[in-house]
Design an enzyme around this catalytic site. Structure first.
Site, PDB file in Angstrom:
ATOM      1  N   GLY A  26       0.819  -1.199   0.000  1.00 33.78           N
ATOM      2  CA  GLY A  26       0.000   0.000   0.000  1.00 33.78           C
ATOM      3  C   GLY A  26       0.848   1.242   0.000  1.00 33.78           C
ATOM      4  O   GLY A  26       2.062   1.172   0.179  1.00 33.78           O
ATOM      5  N   PRO A  27       0.209   2.395  -0.186  1.00 32.14           N
ATOM      6  CA  PRO A  27       0.943   3.650  -0.216  1.00 32.14           C
ATOM      7  C   PRO A  27       1.620   3.918   1.132  1.00 32.14           C
ATOM      8  O   PRO A  27       1.252   3.303   2.141  1.00 32.14           O
ATOM      9  CB  PRO A  27      -0.124   4.704  -0.486  1.00 32.14           C
ATOM     10  CG  PRO A  27      -1.330   3.961  -0.913  1.00 32.14           C
ATOM     11  CD  PRO A  27      -1.233   2.579  -0.376  1.00 32.14           C
ATOM     12  N   PRO A  28       2.603   4.811   1.170  1.00 28.41           N
ATOM     13  CA  PRO A  28       3.301   5.113   2.422  1.00 28.41           C
ATOM     14  C   PRO A  28       2.355   5.691   3.465  1.00 28.41           C
ATOM     15  O   PRO A  28       1.395   6.362   3.126  1.00 28.41           O
ATOM     16  CB  PRO A  28       4.329   6.175   2.022  1.00 28.41           C
ATOM     17  CG  PRO A  28       4.376   6.187   0.546  1.00 28.41           C
ATOM     18  CD  PRO A  28       3.109   5.613   0.050  1.00 28.41           C
ATOM     19  N   GLY A  29       2.626   5.406   4.708  1.00 25.27           N
ATOM     20  CA  GLY A  29       1.865   6.015   5.793  1.00 25.27           C
ATOM     21  C   GLY A  29       0.511   5.397   6.026  1.00 25.27           C
ATOM     22  O   GLY A  29      -0.325   5.961   6.732  1.00 25.27           O
ATOM     23  N   THR A  30       0.261   4.232   5.454  1.00 22.46           N
ATOM     24  CA  THR A  30      -1.045   3.621   5.649  1.00 22.46           C
ATOM     25  C   THR A  30      -0.990   2.580   6.763  1.00 22.46           C
ATOM     26  O   THR A  30      -1.925   1.808   6.933  1.00 22.46           O
ATOM     27  CB  THR A  30      -1.539   2.952   4.353  1.00 22.46           C
ATOM     28  OG1 THR A  30      -0.468   2.225   3.789  1.00 22.46           O
ATOM     29  CG2 THR A  30      -2.024   3.990   3.381  1.00 22.46           C
ATOM     30  N   GLY A  31       0.088   2.543   7.473  1.00 20.26           N
ATOM     31  CA  GLY A  31       0.114   1.701   8.662  1.00 20.26           C
ATOM     32  C   GLY A  31       0.645   0.305   8.458  1.00 20.26           C
ATOM     33  O   GLY A  31       0.426  -0.565   9.295  1.00 20.26           O
ATOM     34  N   LYS A  32       1.361   0.070   7.375  1.00 18.53           N
ATOM     35  CA  LYS A  32       1.882  -1.287   7.138  1.00 18.53           C
ATOM     36  C   LYS A  32       2.864  -1.691   8.243  1.00 18.53           C
ATOM     37  O   LYS A  32       2.718  -2.752   8.852  1.00 18.53           O
ATOM     38  CB  LYS A  32       2.603  -1.330   5.776  1.00 18.53           C
ATOM     39  CG  LYS A  32       1.685  -1.001   4.629  1.00 18.53           C
ATOM     40  CD  LYS A  32       2.398  -1.089   3.318  1.00 18.53           C
ATOM     41  CE  LYS A  32       3.515  -0.080   3.144  1.00 18.53           C
ATOM     42  NZ  LYS A  32       3.058   1.310   3.141  1.00 18.53           N
ATOM     43  N   THR A  33       3.816  -0.807   8.482  1.00 16.75           N
ATOM     44  CA  THR A  33       4.808  -1.125   9.497  1.00 16.75           C
ATOM     45  C   THR A  33       4.161  -1.264  10.864  1.00 16.75           C
ATOM     46  O   THR A  33       4.473  -2.175  11.630  1.00 16.75           O
ATOM     47  CB  THR A  33       5.864  -0.015   9.566  1.00 16.75           C
ATOM     48  OG1 THR A  33       6.135   0.428   8.261  1.00 16.75           O
ATOM     49  CG2 THR A  33       7.120  -0.499  10.214  1.00 16.75           C
ATOM     50  N   LYS A  79      -8.644   6.441  -6.742  1.00 22.03           N
ATOM     51  CA  LYS A  79      -9.160   7.304  -7.811  1.00 22.03           C
ATOM     52  C   LYS A  79     -10.498   7.901  -7.411  1.00 22.03           C
ATOM     53  O   LYS A  79     -10.769   9.091  -7.626  1.00 22.03           O
ATOM     54  CB  LYS A  79      -9.300   6.506  -9.109  1.00 22.03           C
ATOM     55  CG  LYS A  79      -7.959   6.202  -9.744  1.00 22.03           C
ATOM     56  CD  LYS A  79      -8.126   5.370 -10.995  1.00 22.03           C
ATOM     57  CE  LYS A  79      -6.756   5.132 -11.634  1.00 22.03           C
ATOM     58  NZ  LYS A  79      -6.852   4.189 -12.762  1.00 22.03           N
ATOM     59  N   SER A 109      -4.693   3.747 -18.179  1.00 24.59           N
ATOM     60  CA  SER A 109      -6.051   4.007 -17.706  1.00 24.59           C
ATOM     61  C   SER A 109      -6.614   5.346 -18.138  1.00 24.59           C
ATOM     62  O   SER A 109      -7.753   5.669 -17.826  1.00 24.59           O
ATOM     63  CB  SER A 109      -6.098   3.887 -16.179  1.00 24.59           C
ATOM     64  OG  SER A 109      -5.420   4.967 -15.601  1.00 24.59           O
TER      65      SER A 109
HETATM   66  P1  ADP Z   1       3.882   2.568   6.355  1.00 25.63           P
HETATM   67  O1  ADP Z   1       4.696   1.508   6.947  1.00 25.63           O
HETATM   68  O2  ADP Z   1       2.674   2.038   5.629  1.00 25.63           O
HETATM   69  O3  ADP Z   1       4.601   3.522   5.497  1.00 25.63           O
HETATM   70  P2  ADP Z   1       3.519   3.388   9.066  1.00 25.63           P
HETATM   71  O4  ADP Z   1       3.167   2.044   9.573  1.00 25.63           O
HETATM   72  O5  ADP Z   1       4.843   3.904   9.342  1.00 25.63           O
HETATM   73  O6  ADP Z   1       3.268   3.448   7.515  1.00 25.63           O
HETATM   74  O7  ADP Z   1       2.438   4.402   9.570  1.00 25.63           O
HETATM   75  C1  ADP Z   1       2.627   5.778   9.750  1.00 25.63           C
HETATM   76  C2  ADP Z   1       1.908   6.277  10.968  1.00 25.63           C
HETATM   77  O8  ADP Z   1       0.512   6.275  10.789  1.00 25.63           O
HETATM   78  C3  ADP Z   1       2.150   5.429  12.189  1.00 25.63           C
HETATM   79  O9  ADP Z   1       2.362   6.274  13.274  1.00 25.63           O
HETATM   80  C4  ADP Z   1       0.880   4.629  12.358  1.00 25.63           C
HETATM   81  O10 ADP Z   1       0.629   4.315  13.691  1.00 25.63           O
HETATM   82  C5  ADP Z   1      -0.145   5.572  11.823  1.00 25.63           C
HETATM   83  N1  ADP Z   1      -1.293   4.841  11.243  1.00 25.63           N
HETATM   84  C6  ADP Z   1      -1.414   4.413   9.978  1.00 25.63           C
HETATM   85  N2  ADP Z   1      -2.593   3.791   9.764  1.00 25.63           N
HETATM   86  C7  ADP Z   1      -3.232   3.803  10.947  1.00 25.63           C
HETATM   87  C8  ADP Z   1      -4.510   3.304  11.379  1.00 25.63           C
HETATM   88  N3  ADP Z   1      -5.350   2.675  10.563  1.00 25.63           N
HETATM   89  N4  ADP Z   1      -4.855   3.503  12.651  1.00 25.63           N
HETATM   90  C9  ADP Z   1      -4.014   4.139  13.494  1.00 25.63           C
HETATM   91  N5  ADP Z   1      -2.828   4.647  13.155  1.00 25.63           N
HETATM   92  C10 ADP Z   1      -2.421   4.470  11.894  1.00 25.63           C
END
Ligand code: ADP
Length: 764
Positions: free
Chosen positions: A345-352, A711, A668
């Site tokens: 998924g895109p960055p910052g979506t909570g993967k890590t 989109k 697309s």
């Molecule tokens: P990624 O690994 O996808 O780039 P991160 O896991 O580093 O993103 O997430 C970035 C920040 O956003 C973290 O502090 C994370 O806790 C927060 N975050 C992302 N998605 C959620 C969610 N669904 N609920 C709560 N916090 C989230």
């Protein structure tokens, strides 16, 4: 006569000296004019320039002048040979030089018997021998010549002449009444001289000792170093014993222990401070710190896991569900060879952070390995120990960090590994992921096989496209798409705000960010699929608030939609809004990028020319081909839309996609371009509230596209009310939250005529 300064000549002595006094030179000249004999008397005070009888010693020597040489500066060098001792009786000064009256009375003959003479000779010889040992100036050769003489008188006289004596000493010897007295004086002088030399030597020794003290320090330091080295050997030994003990206590197979013992034995053989021993220690310590057979107890409580996942993350229902299923299967099979999860998924979506949550839910150790930019196979597999500065690879280092053999290992950014001449990184990763092989993973540095079969691997990536195919096959992909504005709002309220308030040292009561403020931040200050920027903005507000509370003494800070600019400055982003009115040749497309969705305005103009197609705006190859297909399709509509048969030969078509600095690619935008071209050619305006996405074929069929959720989110942001979507994508819509499509009409299409039906403002 010549008065001598600081020099006494004895009979038989040959020497030269320089004279410069007028009287002396005249005396030499006078002597040379007659029998070349001159009387030499030493001055008692060498500094006296005009000495009289009183200032001269009583005895002098008559001497024969052998040679006279004139030197520059009015100096005359005279070479003389002493002849006979004489007592000075009177001195007269006339004719420009001194005249001496001398009494050459013969001295008394010595009347000792043979034995006494022999004894005295031997005594002097002994003295001379000892003296020559002490005084370097009195050379061995001179001693040999003296010892050869054997005769008492000759020896005594020769000794007086040749020993390195001072002027007064010579004078005293000259003045001795007879040979015996001379002998006695000489012996006394020698004994004294030797004492002086001895004492001198002792003093020198003392001085030297004092100097040596400085040296001592140096020497001591050297010794200290040696001692340290010796001691170093000792710490080395005790360390080695310690290692052996640790190895025994290790939870590991005998093979591992044996290997460690062997390496420790090698360490013992190395010098304490050698560079090699440091390398060896490092290696042993690495082996000791690897987990080998150590495991941590996993939690199998699914309810608890679900609770933790919910606690840490808002939304992500599909992801959590999938993760829980995965965990359930894992705990049922109790085996490690479940597929590897890959969160995409895109960055910052909570993967890590999801991965971290999973580790927490399962009570597992968590280690993260980032593969962004890793090109060298050795980074994964380690360097061989023969390399200078060799290190274990990242996997082995991760295991070392985890300390147990069953941690959760997050492989971050698997899509960013690349391979070049330094080896195939993805092949190395394959070996890590392959359950057949990874129970005996070999790190070049560690050398012993490491068991990875109980590690729970979770990978993350932004895009599956760039993950090497064989790797992707091994993994089970779980997509995490971008968040809607509403989801972001909830995440901010429930998680981010709390986290940032805590991190910035504030209390919950001290800061309030109202809902309109949060919405303002999401729309005006962030542009992203995830929530990272949002979190950063909230952090920024927290810092400002902390300062305000400290500086102004305010109790609490309230950030609302109205005073947001005070904290964050002017708005950064304005979303492209839909056009105000229907226009000819302008159509809104929808694009997907790795950071989220966006709308894309496509502009087409026609002008007289030679039938060329001009494309601008940094289009990729796929997009260019798609544009050509679109033109071909539009040309095929000529009859239907009453287009002049010559039109395409006599006009150029220019397709431009604004924001030319951003490269764009993908199929697309096909139907979007076709619609825009047709609109420009037939001069029919396109509806401003319509956006579309879909791939086009030559015959006007519409094919499915990806990234639909992003989109649609972008379209919603732009205020679009009707979105044209390929029929093939209908199934995807079912998976998207109602919230996304709320307030928008989705029109599913199979062919271009259906698109045009909806998009064109007026039917032709
Ligand atoms: P990624 O690994 O996808 O780039 P991160 O896991 O580093 O993103 O997430 C970035 C920040 O956003 C973290 O502090 C994370 O806790 C927060 N975050 C992302 N998605 C959620 C969610 N669904 N609920 C709560 N916090 C989230």
């Amino acid at each position: 006569m010549i008065p001598m300064r600081g020099l006494t000549v004895l009979p038989t002595m040959v020497l030269h000296f320089d004279i410069s006094r007028d009287k002396s030179i005249k005396a030499v000249e006078a002597a040379m004019a007659e029998d070349q004999m001159i009387f030499l008397v030493t001055q008692q005070n060498p500094d006296d320039n005009n000495p009289g009888l009183r200032n001269l010693y009583n005895f002098g020597v008559s001497a024969r002048i052998r040679n006279v040489a004139k030197l520059p500066k009015n100096i005359v060098r005279v070479m003389v040979e002493g002849v006979e001792r004489g007592r000075l009786i009177g001195v007269e000064d006339y004719d420009g030089y001194l005249h001496a009256s001398v009494d050459f009375a013969r001295e008394r003959e010595v009347e000792y018997d043979e034995i006494t003479r022999l004894a005295m000779t031997r005594g002097l010889e002994e003295l001379l021998k000892r003296y020559s040992q002490l005084n370097q100036k009195f050379g061995k050769e001179m001693l040999r010549q003296l010892l050869e003489l054997g005769d008492f008188e000759k020896l005594t006289m020769a000794a007086c002449v040749h020993l390195p004596l001072r002027c007064e000493q010579r004078q005293a010897l000259l003045e001795a009444e007879d040979m015996v007295e001379r002998y006695e004086r000489l012996c006394t002088m020698l004994v004294r001289e030797m004492e002086v030399i001895q004492i001198q030597g002792e003093i020198q020794q003392k001085v030297r000792e004092r100097v040596d003290k400085n040296q001592r320090e140096y020497v001591l330091r050297e010794q200290a170093k040696l001692i340290q080295e010796e001691l170093g050997e000792d710490t080395q030994l005790s360390d080695a014993n310690g290692y052996d003990e640790q190895a025994e206590q290790l939870c590991a197979s005998d093979e591992v222990k044996e290997k460690i013992h062997k390496e420790v034995q090698r360490l013992r053989g190395l010098g304490g401070s050698s560079a090699e021993s440091a390398v060896q220690r490092n290696y042993i310590e690495t082996l000791l710190e690897l987990p080998w057979d150590k495991v941590s107890e996993d939690s199998h409580d699914l309810k608890r896991a679900a609770k933790i996942l919910d606690e840490d993350h808002y939304g992500l229902e599909k992801v959590k569900e999938r993760v829980l299923e995965f965990l359930a299967v894992r705990s049922l099979t109790k085996k490690g060879d479940s597929p590897i999860l890959c969160l995409v998924g895109p960055p910052g979506t909570g993967k890590t952070s999801v991965a971290r949550s999973i580790a927490r839910a399962l009570d597992k150790k968590y280690v993260r390995i980032s593969l962004g930019g890793v090109r060298d196979e050795a980074e994964i597999r380690g360097h061989r120990r023969t390399y200078v500065g060799a290190m274990p690879g990242r996997i082995a280092a991760g295991m070392r960090q985890a300390g147990v053999k069953n941690p959760l290992m997050l492989i971050d950014e698997v899509d960013k590994v690349s391979s070049d001449y330094r080896g195939d990184t993805s092949a190395a990763l394959l070996e890590v992921f392959d359950s057949e092989q990874n129970c005996k993973f070999r790190d070049h540095y560690v050398e012993l096989p490491i068991d990875l079969s109980e590690v729970l691997f979770i990978a993350t990536a932004n895009d599956t496209q760039t993950i090497p195919r064989p790797l992707l096959d091994r993994m089970e992909v779980i997509e995490i798409s971008g968040y809607t504005a509403n989801e972001k709002l909830h995440i901010a309220k429930r998680h981010l705000l709390k986290k940032q308030i805590e991190r910035n040292g504030l209390k919950k009561s001290q800061l309030e960010i109202t809902k309109p403020a949060l919405e303002g931040i999401i729309s005006g200050y962030t542009k992203e699929a995830g929530v990272r920027q949002l979190e950063r903005r909230i952090g920024q507000i927290c810092r400002k608030a902390a300062r305000e509370i400290l500086e102004d003494g305010s109790k609490s800070v309230r950030v609302s939609g109205k005073n947001l600019e005070k904290y964050l400055g002017r708005k950064r982003y304005t979303y492209q809004k839909k056009n105000a009115q229907n226009e000819i040749g302008i159509v809104r497309g929808l694009a997907w990028t790795s950071v989220g969705g966006d709308t894309l305005e496509i502009e087409v103009n026609t002008m007289p020319g030679k039938g060329e197609l001009v494309l601008t705006g940094q289009l990729g190859d796929v997009m260019k081909e798609s544009a050509q297909a679109a033109v071909s399709y539009v040309r095929s509509l000529g009859e239907q839309y009453d287009i002049d048969a010559e039109f395409f030969a006599k006009n150029d078509i220019h397709v431009h996609i604004p924001e030319g600095a951003v490269p764009k690619d993908g199929p697309s935008a096909g139907i979007t371009m076709a619609t825009a071209i047709l609109s420009a050619v037939v001069q029919i305006p396109v509806r401003a509230d319509v956006a579309m996405t879909g791939e086009i074929t030559l015959r006007g069929r519409v094919l499915a596209i990806g990234g639909l959720k992003e989109k649609l989110l972008a379209a919603k942001q732009a205020g679009i009310t009707t979105v044209i979507v390929p029929e093939e994508n209908r199934a995807d819509i079912a998976e998207i939250d109602k919230e996304v499509t709320e307030g928008m009409e989705l029109v599913y299409v199979r062919t271009m005529p259906e698109v045009l039906e909806v998009a064109l403002a007026v039917r032709a």
